[in-house]
Design an enzyme around this catalytic site. Structure first.
Site, PDB file in Angstrom:
ATOM      1  N   ASP A  53       0.817  -1.220   0.000  1.00 42.08           N
ATOM      2  CA  ASP A  53       0.000   0.000   0.000  1.00 42.08           C
ATOM      3  C   ASP A  53       0.852   1.273   0.000  1.00 42.08           C
ATOM      4  OD1 ASP A  53      -2.018  -1.819   0.349  1.00 42.08           O
ATOM      5  OD2 ASP A  53      -2.877  -0.862   2.121  1.00 42.08           O
ATOM      6  N   ASP A  54       0.283   2.325  -0.516  1.00 34.52           N
ATOM      7  CA  ASP A  54       0.746   3.719  -0.369  1.00 34.52           C
ATOM      8  C   ASP A  54       1.780   4.187  -1.386  1.00 34.52           C
ATOM      9  OD1 ASP A  54      -0.956   3.549   1.753  1.00 34.52           O
ATOM     10  OD2 ASP A  54       0.506   4.066   3.305  1.00 34.52           O
ATOM     11  N   HIS A  82      -6.281   3.245  -4.040  1.00 30.26           N
ATOM     12  CA  HIS A  82      -6.156   3.465  -2.590  1.00 30.26           C
ATOM     13  C   HIS A  82      -6.514   4.929  -2.275  1.00 30.26           C
ATOM     14  CE1 HIS A  82      -4.831   2.035   1.315  1.00 30.26           C
ATOM     15  NE2 HIS A  82      -3.770   2.825   1.393  1.00 30.26           N
ATOM     16  N   HIS A 120      -5.280   9.430   0.154  1.00 36.38           N
ATOM     17  CA  HIS A 120      -5.217   8.591   1.353  1.00 36.38           C
ATOM     18  C   HIS A 120      -6.205   9.058   2.429  1.00 36.38           C
ATOM     19  CE1 HIS A 120      -3.116   5.990   4.382  1.00 36.38           C
ATOM     20  NE2 HIS A 120      -3.010   5.253   3.302  1.00 36.38           N
ATOM     21  N   HIS A 124       3.779  -2.074   3.267  1.00 36.78           N
ATOM     22  CA  HIS A 124       3.709  -0.720   2.712  1.00 36.78           C
ATOM     23  C   HIS A 124       4.977  -0.392   1.937  1.00 36.78           C
ATOM     24  CE1 HIS A 124       0.723  -0.491   5.951  1.00 36.78           C
ATOM     25  NE2 HIS A 124       0.140   0.439   5.243  1.00 36.78           N
TER      26      HIS A 124
END
Ligand SMILES: [Zn+2]
Length: 208
Positions: free
Chosen positions: A33-34, A84, A88, A175
């Site tokens: 993620d991210d 995503h 955020h 991440h």
């Protein structure tokens, strides 16, 4: 406060979310993620390639906009991509319309039917709105939280956690972020080495 292994009660409370991938004999669904960002995302891509692994990257729209070349590397390597949100956003603190617009903004860059809500926090009304806006959309959660974002966790403990709790068919969350890199850099290659020796393979969430 967080739990490494997602409790069954949470899964029951949120049936509209996907907590488990398709069952498989000896595979693991790694998710990141991210990203995408320089240095960290290419580091992950390199490790994945060493194990002939496919994974799923839940990208932040703003990062895709800033680092299109890194985003292209992820896609060229054959990994799955997911939305995503653009900035955020934490669903619980965000108006439904704002959440939807932010999702759609990211969707222009990341055309995917996979979505992971940041922090795993999304209202039922938001989940419904998103599914209406994008046909076939799946909201993907996880079984195993590596907690690589926790700066008080040692890299060794992070590795222990993922190895101890992960079983076949689990969705594992890491991440590709600067904050997580100290732990990710140690835990990811060591975990993959361990799992490979145990006979596991690594699949993306879009694979049959
Ligand atoms: Zn996130």
């Amino acid at each position: 406060m967080y739990l490494v292994k997602t409790p069954w009660l949470l899964k029951k409370l949120y049936p509209q979310l996907t907590w488990d991938a398709k069952p498989c004999d000896k595979c693991i669904y790694l998710t990141f993620d991210d990203g995408p960002i320089p240095i960290v995302t290419p580091f992950v891509l390199n490790i994945l390639q060493q194990y002939n692994a496919k994974a799923t990257f839940f990208c932040i729209g703003d990062n895709v906009n800033k680092h299109p070349d890194v985003f292209q590397q992820v896609k060229d390597a054959g990994h799955a991509i997911g939305n995503h949100t653009y900035n955020h956003l934490k669903g619980w603190n965000t108006k439904d319309q704002t959440y939807l617009e932010n999702f759609m903004e990211a969707d222009k860059l990341i055309d995917s039917t996979l979505f992971r809500p940041p922090y795993g926090r999304v209202k039922r009304s938001q989940a419904k709105l998103l599914k209406e806006a994008k046909s076939g959309l799946k909201l993907i959660m996880w079984n195993i939280l590596s907690a690589d974002f926790d700066i008080n966790l040692s890299p060794e403990k992070c590795l222990d956690n993922v190895i101890k709790y992960t079983t076949a068919g689990d969705i594992v969350l890491f991440h590709d972020s600067l904050k997580a890199f100290d732990r990710l850099e140690y835990a990811l290659p060591n975990a993959m080495e361990y799992w490979s020796k145990e006979g596991f393979t690594f699949k993306s969430l879009s694979e049959p």
